[in-house]
Design a protein around this motif. Structure first.
Motif, PDB file in Angstrom:
ATOM      1  N   UNK A 154      17.770  19.309 -26.329  1.00 49.30           N
ATOM      2  CA  UNK A 154      17.815  17.854 -26.372  1.00 49.30           C
ATOM      3  C   UNK A 154      18.711  17.405 -27.516  1.00 49.30           C
ATOM      4  N   UNK A 155      19.381  16.279 -27.299  1.00 49.18           N
ATOM      5  CA  UNK A 155      20.220  15.686 -28.342  1.00 49.18           C
ATOM      6  C   UNK A 155      19.931  14.191 -28.395  1.00 49.18           C
ATOM      7  N   UNK A 156      20.338  13.565 -29.505  1.00 47.21           N
ATOM      8  CA  UNK A 156      20.190  12.127 -29.644  1.00 47.21           C
ATOM      9  C   UNK A 156      21.306  11.415 -28.881  1.00 47.21           C
ATOM     10  N   UNK A 157      21.148  10.126 -28.705  1.00 49.53           N
ATOM     11  CA  UNK A 157      22.107   9.346 -27.922  1.00 49.53           C
ATOM     12  C   UNK A 157      23.532   9.411 -28.472  1.00 49.53           C
ATOM     13  N   UNK A 158      23.775   9.163 -29.773  1.00 52.54           N
ATOM     14  CA  UNK A 158      25.160   9.222 -30.268  1.00 52.54           C
ATOM     15  C   UNK A 158      25.793  10.606 -30.123  1.00 52.54           C
ATOM     16  N   UNK A 159      25.011  11.646 -30.378  1.00 48.45           N
ATOM     17  CA  UNK A 159      25.536  13.002 -30.250  1.00 48.45           C
ATOM     18  C   UNK A 159      25.830  13.326 -28.788  1.00 48.45           C
ATOM     19  N   UNK A 160      24.978  12.881 -27.885  1.00 46.13           N
ATOM     20  CA  UNK A 160      25.200  13.098 -26.466  1.00 46.13           C
ATOM     21  C   UNK A 160      26.516  12.460 -26.014  1.00 46.13           C
ATOM     22  N   UNK A 161      26.780  11.252 -26.488  1.00 46.81           N
ATOM     23  CA  UNK A 161      28.014  10.565 -26.098  1.00 46.81           C
ATOM     24  C   UNK A 161      29.244  11.336 -26.554  1.00 46.81           C
ATOM     25  N   UNK A 162      29.200  11.898 -27.763  1.00 51.36           N
ATOM     26  CA  UNK A 162      30.339  12.696 -28.252  1.00 51.36           C
ATOM     27  C   UNK A 162      30.480  14.003 -27.487  1.00 51.36           C
ATOM     28  N   UNK A 163      29.368  14.689 -27.269  1.00 53.69           N
ATOM     29  CA  UNK A 163      29.421  15.984 -26.594  1.00 53.69           C
ATOM     30  C   UNK A 163      29.806  15.846 -25.123  1.00 53.69           C
ATOM     31  N   UNK A 164      29.359  14.766 -24.486  1.00 49.99           N
ATOM     32  CA  UNK A 164      29.694  14.552 -23.083  1.00 49.99           C
ATOM     33  C   UNK A 164      31.189  14.298 -22.909  1.00 49.99           C
ATOM     34  N   UNK A 165      31.764  13.619 -23.863  1.00 50.15           N
ATOM     35  CA  UNK A 165      33.181  13.250 -23.749  1.00 50.15           C
ATOM     36  C   UNK A 165      34.107  14.430 -24.029  1.00 50.15           C
TER      37      UNK A 165
END
Length: 189
Positions: A154-165
């Motif tokens: 699991x990751x937090x929302x800001x980290x997810x946005x960076x990793x997804x991109x």
């Protein structure tokens, strides 16, 4: 530190200060002037925590600490408020409610406390690899998940946005209790 992290970091100090202030002024004439702002800020914090619970690791840990506190409060309340008045049926009903409250409160405190213990007092799992399969799970309470090195975490929302991109090569430290990424190091692609 982002605004969400600052608000989450201020939550528990605010709770302690608010309780101390309310205990100090509980039977005076100024209690209404103090109680209303404390209650209003507490409600604002609770609403922010509901909507931004995955905005930072501090907020995630606030939810876990809140689970421990709520579980212990339920247990203490059930132990202190045992009314064995009336007929045998009323006494058995009160005893059943007390036992149910103790079991549920203890379970909540145990589960969330165990997550915190494993996250902070056991060695974190270190995984290295490329970010793969960023996705969300859950309906109303969305979890942000990524696969790194063949393991889902699991990751937090800001980290997810960076990793997804970008989907970079990373080395992460994962808490063993909650499976959240606590530390991330970006490696050369």
């Amino acid at each position: 530190m982002t605004t969400a992290e600052f608000i989450a970091a201020c939550f528990w100090p605010f709770v302690v200060i608010a309780v101390l202030i309310l205990l100090k002024v509980r039977n005076t004439d100024v209690s209404w002037f103090v109680a209303w702002p404390v209650v209003a800020i507490g409600i604002i914090y609770a609403i922010l925590l509901i909507f931004y619970d995955k905005s930072s690791m501090i907020a995630v840990n606030d939810v876990h600490i809140g689970g421990v506190v709520l579980g212990l409060a339920i247990v203490c309340h059930r132990l202190l408020v045992l009314d064995l008045q009336g007929s045998l049926k009323d006494k058995m009903k009160a005893l059943g409610v007390m036992i149910l409250g103790i079991v549920l409160g203890s379970g909540l405190a145990w589960i969330t406390g165990r997550m915190l213990y494993l996250d902070y007092f056991s060695p974190r799992l270190v995984i290295e690899g490329r970010v793969d399969k960023p996705r969300t799970s859950g309906g109303r309470r969305t979890n942000y998940l990524v696969d790194i090195g063949g393991r889902t975490m699991k990751v937090t929302t800001p980290l997810y946005e960076r990793l997804e991109k970008f989907r970079p090569m990373v080395r992460v430290e994962v808490g063993r209790g909650s499976d959240y990424v606590y530390d991330i190091e970006y490696l050369a692609n």
